[in-house]
Scaffold this motif. Sequence first.
Motif, PDB file in Angstrom:
ATOM      1  N   PHE A  51       0.870  -1.186   0.000  1.00  0.00           N
ATOM      2  CA  PHE A  51       0.000   0.000   0.000  1.00  0.00           C
ATOM      3  C   PHE A  51       0.904   1.232   0.000  1.00  0.00           C
ATOM      4  O   PHE A  51       1.166   1.836   1.028  1.00  0.00           O
ATOM      5  CB  PHE A  51      -0.924   0.004   1.221  1.00  0.00           C
ATOM      6  CG  PHE A  51      -1.948   1.117   1.171  1.00  0.00           C
ATOM      7  CD1 PHE A  51      -3.028   1.041   0.308  1.00  0.00           C
ATOM      8  CD2 PHE A  51      -1.812   2.244   1.966  1.00  0.00           C
ATOM      9  CE1 PHE A  51      -3.965   2.067   0.255  1.00  0.00           C
ATOM     10  CE2 PHE A  51      -2.746   3.271   1.921  1.00  0.00           C
ATOM     11  CZ  PHE A  51      -3.822   3.187   1.058  1.00  0.00           C
ATOM     12  N   PRO A  52       1.441   1.576  -1.187  1.00  0.00           N
ATOM     13  CA  PRO A  52       2.460   2.634  -1.298  1.00  0.00           C
ATOM     14  C   PRO A  52       1.857   4.030  -1.303  1.00  0.00           C
ATOM     15  O   PRO A  52       2.039   4.791  -2.257  1.00  0.00           O
ATOM     16  CB  PRO A  52       3.150   2.301  -2.622  1.00  0.00           C
ATOM     17  CG  PRO A  52       2.051   1.692  -3.445  1.00  0.00           C
ATOM     18  CD  PRO A  52       1.174   0.931  -2.478  1.00  0.00           C
ATOM     19  N   ALA A  53       1.134   4.363  -0.249  1.00  0.00           N
ATOM     20  CA  ALA A  53       0.466   5.661  -0.207  1.00  0.00           C
ATOM     21  C   ALA A  53       0.219   6.058   1.231  1.00  0.00           C
ATOM     22  O   ALA A  53       0.214   5.223   2.135  1.00  0.00           O
ATOM     23  CB  ALA A  53      -0.875   5.593  -0.964  1.00  0.00           C
ATOM     24  N   ASN A  54       0.051   7.353   1.447  1.00  0.00           N
ATOM     25  CA  ASN A  54      -0.435   7.858   2.726  1.00  0.00           C
ATOM     26  C   ASN A  54      -1.960   7.819   2.697  1.00  0.00           C
ATOM     27  O   ASN A  54      -2.565   7.563   1.660  1.00  0.00           O
ATOM     28  CB  ASN A  54       0.051   9.292   2.959  1.00  0.00           C
ATOM     29  CG  ASN A  54       1.539   9.456   2.755  1.00  0.00           C
ATOM     30  OD1 ASN A  54       1.962  10.071   1.785  1.00  0.00           O
ATOM     31  ND2 ASN A  54       2.331   8.923   3.664  1.00  0.00           N
ATOM     32  N   LEU A  55      -2.575   8.064   3.841  1.00  0.00           N
ATOM     33  CA  LEU A  55      -4.028   8.145   3.931  1.00  0.00           C
ATOM     34  C   LEU A  55      -4.364   9.506   4.548  1.00  0.00           C
ATOM     35  O   LEU A  55      -4.619   9.600   5.744  1.00  0.00           O
ATOM     36  CB  LEU A  55      -4.589   7.007   4.800  1.00  0.00           C
ATOM     37  CG  LEU A  55      -4.810   5.656   4.147  1.00  0.00           C
ATOM     38  CD1 LEU A  55      -5.117   4.608   5.203  1.00  0.00           C
ATOM     39  CD2 LEU A  55      -5.934   5.726   3.134  1.00  0.00           C
ATOM     40  N   ASP A  56      -4.281  10.552   3.748  1.00  0.00           N
ATOM     41  CA  ASP A  56      -4.527  11.918   4.201  1.00  0.00           C
ATOM     42  C   ASP A  56      -5.721  11.948   5.161  1.00  0.00           C
ATOM     43  O   ASP A  56      -6.824  11.524   4.791  1.00  0.00           O
ATOM     44  CB  ASP A  56      -4.806  12.798   2.968  1.00  0.00           C
ATOM     45  CG  ASP A  56      -5.112  14.248   3.305  1.00  0.00           C
ATOM     46  OD1 ASP A  56      -4.724  14.701   4.404  1.00  0.00           O
ATOM     47  OD2 ASP A  56      -5.734  14.922   2.464  1.00  0.00           O
ATOM     48  N   PRO A  57      -5.502  12.384   6.427  1.00  0.00           N
ATOM     49  CA  PRO A  57      -4.376  13.134   6.972  1.00  0.00           C
ATOM     50  C   PRO A  57      -3.284  12.291   7.626  1.00  0.00           C
ATOM     51  O   PRO A  57      -2.399  12.841   8.292  1.00  0.00           O
ATOM     52  CB  PRO A  57      -5.070  13.981   8.044  1.00  0.00           C
ATOM     53  CG  PRO A  57      -6.103  13.042   8.602  1.00  0.00           C
ATOM     54  CD  PRO A  57      -6.625  12.290   7.397  1.00  0.00           C
ATOM     55  N   PHE A  58      -3.307  10.967   7.453  1.00  0.00           N
ATOM     56  CA  PHE A  58      -2.374  10.099   8.154  1.00  0.00           C
ATOM     57  C   PHE A  58      -1.147   9.824   7.302  1.00  0.00           C
ATOM     58  O   PHE A  58      -1.250   9.452   6.135  1.00  0.00           O
ATOM     59  CB  PHE A  58      -3.080   8.791   8.550  1.00  0.00           C
ATOM     60  CG  PHE A  58      -4.341   9.036   9.338  1.00  0.00           C
ATOM     61  CD1 PHE A  58      -4.282   9.697  10.559  1.00  0.00           C
ATOM     62  CD2 PHE A  58      -5.580   8.654   8.852  1.00  0.00           C
ATOM     63  CE1 PHE A  58      -5.445   9.954  11.284  1.00  0.00           C
ATOM     64  CE2 PHE A  58      -6.733   8.898   9.569  1.00  0.00           C
ATOM     65  CZ  PHE A  58      -6.677   9.550  10.786  1.00  0.00           C
ATOM     66  N   VAL A  59       0.018  10.014   7.934  1.00  0.00           N
ATOM     67  CA  VAL A  59       1.289   9.875   7.228  1.00  0.00           C
ATOM     68  C   VAL A  59       1.743   8.419   7.230  1.00  0.00           C
ATOM     69  O   VAL A  59       2.117   7.871   6.194  1.00  0.00           O
ATOM     70  CB  VAL A  59       2.363  10.766   7.880  1.00  0.00           C
ATOM     71  CG1 VAL A  59       3.701  10.620   7.158  1.00  0.00           C
ATOM     72  CG2 VAL A  59       1.910  12.224   7.907  1.00  0.00           C
ATOM     73  N   LEU A  60       1.742   7.790   8.422  1.00  0.00           N
ATOM     74  CA  LEU A  60       2.117   6.386   8.533  1.00  0.00           C
ATOM     75  C   LEU A  60       1.545   5.818   9.817  1.00  0.00           C
ATOM     76  O   LEU A  60       1.169   6.532  10.740  1.00  0.00           O
ATOM     77  CB  LEU A  60       3.635   6.178   8.461  1.00  0.00           C
ATOM     78  CG  LEU A  60       4.561   6.715   9.560  1.00  0.00           C
ATOM     79  CD1 LEU A  60       4.560   5.823  10.809  1.00  0.00           C
ATOM     80  CD2 LEU A  60       5.982   6.832   9.036  1.00  0.00           C
ATOM     81  N   PHE A  61       1.510   4.482   9.858  1.00  0.00           N
ATOM     82  CA  PHE A  61       1.075   3.773  11.057  1.00  0.00           C
ATOM     83  C   PHE A  61       1.829   2.465  11.136  1.00  0.00           C
ATOM     84  O   PHE A  61       2.006   1.769  10.127  1.00  0.00           O
ATOM     85  CB  PHE A  61      -0.427   3.478  11.007  1.00  0.00           C
ATOM     86  CG  PHE A  61      -0.929   2.720  12.216  1.00  0.00           C
ATOM     87  CD1 PHE A  61      -1.238   3.381  13.391  1.00  0.00           C
ATOM     88  CD2 PHE A  61      -1.076   1.345  12.170  1.00  0.00           C
ATOM     89  CE1 PHE A  61      -1.687   2.690  14.508  1.00  0.00           C
ATOM     90  CE2 PHE A  61      -1.528   0.638  13.275  1.00  0.00           C
ATOM     91  CZ  PHE A  61      -1.835   1.319  14.458  1.00  0.00           C
ATOM     92  N   GLU A  62       2.285   2.116  12.350  1.00  0.00           N
ATOM     93  CA  GLU A  62       2.990   0.858  12.522  1.00  0.00           C
ATOM     94  C   GLU A  62       2.905   0.371  13.959  1.00  0.00           C
ATOM     95  O   GLU A  62       2.622   1.135  14.886  1.00  0.00           O
ATOM     96  CB  GLU A  62       4.458   0.989  12.111  1.00  0.00           C
ATOM     97  CG  GLU A  62       5.275   1.930  12.971  1.00  0.00           C
ATOM     98  CD  GLU A  62       6.702   2.095  12.456  1.00  0.00           C
ATOM     99  OE1 GLU A  62       6.911   1.991  11.221  1.00  0.00           O
ATOM    100  OE2 GLU A  62       7.601   2.321  13.282  1.00  0.00           O
ATOM    101  N   ARG A  63       3.149  -0.925  14.108  1.00  0.00           N
ATOM    102  CA  ARG A  63       3.314  -1.527  15.434  1.00  0.00           C
ATOM    103  C   ARG A  63       4.792  -1.767  15.639  1.00  0.00           C
ATOM    104  O   ARG A  63       5.438  -2.446  14.830  1.00  0.00           O
ATOM    105  CB  ARG A  63       2.541  -2.839  15.547  1.00  0.00           C
ATOM    106  CG  ARG A  63       2.632  -3.464  16.941  1.00  0.00           C
ATOM    107  CD  ARG A  63       1.735  -4.679  17.065  1.00  0.00           C
ATOM    108  NE  ARG A  63       1.743  -5.210  18.417  1.00  0.00           N
ATOM    109  CZ  ARG A  63       0.996  -6.230  18.824  1.00  0.00           C
ATOM    110  NH1 ARG A  63       0.187  -6.843  17.961  1.00  0.00           N
ATOM    111  NH2 ARG A  63       1.053  -6.660  20.074  1.00  0.00           N
ATOM    112  N   PHE A  64       5.351  -1.222  16.714  1.00  0.00           N
ATOM    113  CA  PHE A  64       6.784  -1.342  16.970  1.00  0.00           C
ATOM    114  C   PHE A  64       7.046  -2.361  18.083  1.00  0.00           C
ATOM    115  O   PHE A  64       6.250  -2.538  19.001  1.00  0.00           O
ATOM    116  CB  PHE A  64       7.390   0.018  17.335  1.00  0.00           C
ATOM    117  CG  PHE A  64       6.760   0.680  18.534  1.00  0.00           C
ATOM    118  CD1 PHE A  64       7.127   0.344  19.832  1.00  0.00           C
ATOM    119  CD2 PHE A  64       5.785   1.663  18.357  1.00  0.00           C
ATOM    120  CE1 PHE A  64       6.545   0.956  20.929  1.00  0.00           C
ATOM    121  CE2 PHE A  64       5.196   2.279  19.457  1.00  0.00           C
ATOM    122  CZ  PHE A  64       5.577   1.914  20.743  1.00  0.00           C
TER     123      PHE A  64
END
Length: 249
Positions: A36-49
Amino acid sequence: MFTDPTPTDADWPIAGETVRHGTGVNSNRAFPTSGFPANLDPFVLFERFYIEPDTGFPMHPHKGFEIVSYMIDGGMDHADSLGVEHTARENEAMRITTGGGIRHSEFPADGAACNGLQLWVNLPREKKGVEPDYVDASAAELPTRELDGATVTTVVGDGSPIELHTPMTYLDVRVADGWTWSVPDGWAGFCYAVAGSGTVDGRAFGEGDVVPTRSGGEFEVATDEGLRLVAVAGRPHNEPIRQQGPFVL
């Protein structure tokens, strides 16, 4: 229901992808990824660390966006250039407004591994240079509702002390039977499976999977075995997201 052209409707849910950063921290990233090579305006990124005792993020700079960190297990020590030092533990949240610039570090607390979720939210163009700010919330401060079929904790939204410059909601949902995720028309968002398995609109959905939307709508979540997910939605800024490493310009 999912109308964004990349990926197509037939492609969700999307599996998160492993990224490695900091001093060797592994994360399961929901987006942007090769799948999914895209942002989801207004979200820049999301991850579990996942931060092991000998890894972490030494002091580093950020600017131009807001960060919401929400702990799943263990504790994470935060320190920043505002002079804040705080340890966030299971089901606790922190929000950093990086604005015109802030430096911070993140390491596992008490010599033990930890894991959690991190969301980057773009700041609208006119607020890119605001003063940096920080706030945290204990588990007791985050409102929780018992519904038929699910327990919902509001990390960002009505009743939570965590507020951002972007209208949005962030829910931690433990589904025992069924739950409906309602996203306002015109808002973008995603749900991410933290643990367990079930279905979203009849499609298999398990740990590390992502269901994105750019146009709002309702999604029916069901499970026979138990499912924990986070559901995040926000009003787009309709501005380009230009990420350059730790900065969003």
